[in-house]
Structure formats: structure tokens, C-alpha cells
Design a protein around this motif. Sequence first.
Motif, PDB file in Angstrom:
ATOM      1  N   SER A  41     -12.129  -1.568  -9.838  1.00  0.00           N
ATOM      2  CA  SER A  41     -11.736  -1.726  -8.569  1.00  0.00           C
ATOM      3  C   SER A  41     -11.525  -3.135  -8.475  1.00  0.00           C
ATOM      4  N   THR A  42     -12.658  -3.786  -8.694  1.00  0.00           N
ATOM      5  CA  THR A  42     -12.881  -5.085  -8.358  1.00  0.00           C
ATOM      6  C   THR A  42     -11.798  -6.101  -9.130  1.00  0.00           C
ATOM      7  N   ASP A  44      -9.047  -5.153 -10.559  1.00  0.00           N
ATOM      8  CA  ASP A  44      -7.621  -4.520 -10.250  1.00  0.00           C
ATOM      9  C   ASP A  44      -7.126  -4.013 -11.811  1.00  0.00           C
ATOM     10  N   TYR A  65      -8.569   4.583  -6.856  1.00  0.00           N
ATOM     11  CA  TYR A  65      -8.544   3.187  -6.527  1.00  0.00           C
ATOM     12  C   TYR A  65      -7.198   2.987  -5.713  1.00  0.00           C
ATOM     13  N   ALA A  66      -6.690   3.676  -4.952  1.00  0.00           N
ATOM     14  CA  ALA A  66      -5.415   3.737  -3.966  1.00  0.00           C
ATOM     15  C   ALA A  66      -5.844   2.562  -2.888  1.00  0.00           C
ATOM     16  N   THR A  67      -4.809   1.941  -2.762  1.00  0.00           N
ATOM     17  CA  THR A  67      -4.911   0.552  -1.838  1.00  0.00           C
ATOM     18  C   THR A  67      -3.926   0.864  -0.866  1.00  0.00           C
ATOM     19  N   ALA A  68      -2.812   1.646  -0.979  1.00  0.00           N
ATOM     20  CA  ALA A  68      -2.059   2.109   0.117  1.00  0.00           C
ATOM     21  C   ALA A  68      -1.596   3.399  -0.069  1.00  0.00           C
ATOM     22  N   ASN A  71       0.401   4.510  -3.298  1.00  0.00           N
ATOM     23  CA  ASN A  71      -0.119   4.907  -4.597  1.00  0.00           C
ATOM     24  C   ASN A  71      -1.385   5.803  -4.489  1.00  0.00           C
ATOM     25  N   SER A  72      -1.667   6.390  -3.261  1.00  0.00           N
ATOM     26  CA  SER A  72      -2.770   7.248  -3.135  1.00  0.00           C
ATOM     27  C   SER A  72      -2.544   8.602  -3.551  1.00  0.00           C
ATOM     28  N   LYS A 246     -15.634  -5.083  -5.235  1.00  0.00           N
ATOM     29  CA  LYS A 246     -14.613  -4.217  -4.115  1.00  0.00           C
ATOM     30  C   LYS A 246     -15.096  -2.678  -4.430  1.00  0.00           C
ATOM     31  N   PRO A 248     -14.281   1.039  -4.268  1.00  0.00           N
ATOM     32  CA  PRO A 248     -12.890   1.917  -4.335  1.00  0.00           C
ATOM     33  C   PRO A 248     -12.720   2.698  -3.123  1.00  0.00           C
ATOM     34  N   SER A 249     -11.499   3.206  -2.680  1.00  0.00           N
ATOM     35  CA  SER A 249     -11.357   4.008  -1.496  1.00  0.00           C
ATOM     36  C   SER A 249     -12.065   5.404  -1.848  1.00  0.00           C
TER      37      SER A 249
END
Length: 264
Positions: A41-42, A44, A65-68, A71-72, A246, A248-249
Motif C-alpha cells: 500500500s505505501t 503503491d 488496496y482500493a483508493t477510489a 478500482n474498489s 499507508k 490499506p482500505s
Amino acid sequence: MFVPCDRGGGSASSDFKGFTLLMPAVSVGNVGQLATDLVISTLDMTKVGYFYTDCLVPMVGNNPYATAEENSMELSINAEVYSLPSKKLVVLQIRSPFIKHKYRPFCQTLLSWVKSSKCARVILLSSSHAYQRDDEQLLGTPLRYLLTPDLEKAVGGLMQELNWKEMEKVAAYPGINDTEKVLHIPGGGITKLLFTESCSKGIQMAVLLKFCSEGDNIPDAFALVDYLNEWLQLIKSEVNTSSQWKIPSSWRLLFGNGLPPALF
């Protein structure tokens, strides 16, 4: 076996010559897997493929590791490979437990891939039951390392400079014969087998592990990834390195929170 995915482009090649392979053991508290999550995650890291095997329990889920929202909804499976060519780093993340009696076939397949992909070395992140430590292991830091003879020649001096503690061997028959010592990693999953196989096959491998107990193992994961960072310098070392990793989600779901709507 490694199966490249299309979106990785040229980096999805099975040739990782000179790369360091980082991976977790499925061990007590899932500490190695959580620490590996933080690295992916950190940094990327880009997913470049999958590790196809019948040795792990099958599973599928959303992108951890979805960021939006876009991409979830990407799907992830039980063993995936991520790469960061700029740091010569490839990561194998394992997300499900092993099927009974499948430890040895997995180790053989993995080490065969390590050789064919030309990885320079392997770093295994693991953990061991804190309550099964002997008296010597109760002293000092709860973090330990192991090096195969081939890697010892290359980095053994650095470990001494870092003032790291090597994993102690314990009495094979406590109270009966305390002179015969063996490597014992209770709760470590494939750790001991993979390490001993690497020793016999001349593969450069390091094991980094933390003594811990089952529960909220997020602090253990941060401690283990900080330990790794002392050596590899994946991120800039500061007084409070942990704050730079970071999260992860997917960690929002660690303790039973509601499932994300995108799953349905």
C-alpha cells in the motif's frame, strides 16, 4: 506457478533478475501478511500477476488496496504478485491458509519459481507464539532474524551493525537434554520448513519475525515492517516511521465492520 496479468505490461515478465522477493508466512496473528499489506500500500506497488497453486484455500474478494470507487470492484485472489522495479522489489502476498499436508509441495513450487525467476534473495515475514518463548528469548526485543548460510556471507555483518538478535535455538528435550539445540518456531506456519529447504538448496533467504499473541496485531505488523525498513530502507527512516506507512482500505474490515457496497 507464476501467472502474469495483462495490465502489468513488460513488468509482468516472470524474470525478476536481481530482485528481492518479499513474502509473508501465514503465521500467528497474521502479522507477516499485515506487514506485507503496509509495504504494498505505501509503495503503491503494481499487481503484475498471480501465484497459481492448489496448496492454499481458494478465495476471492475486492481490491484490498482500493483508493477510489473505480478500482474498489477489482477482484483479488489468495496469492498475488506485486512489483516495484525502481527498488528491485517483488512481493508475493498470501491471503488464505494452507490446505492440510500442502506445506511441502508449496515450498517446492515456490523455491522452484524463485530460481526460475532469478530472484536474488527472499525475505520471509513471520511471527511466533510469544507464550512459547524460552528464558533466553524473553530477554530484550521481541524481534528476531534468521539467515541462510548463502545470505549470511553477504549481509551477516550488516545485521551485527544493526544490533539485531538472531533467532535462538532451544533445547530439543528440555529438562532431559539441554545440550542438543534445535530451531523451533511455534505458530510460524511454513517458516521453518521454507527456511531449512532454502538452506539445503543454496537459496539466499532471511526470516524476520516477531513474537506475539493473537488479538489486535496491527501494532505487531507496524513493528515488523519498521524492522524490515531498518535493513531495506523502503521509506525514509524518521523518529516515528510507523506514521509514514499507508494503511490499506481493507483494514477497515479487520474487526467485522460492514461489507463494502461494491461487493454486491
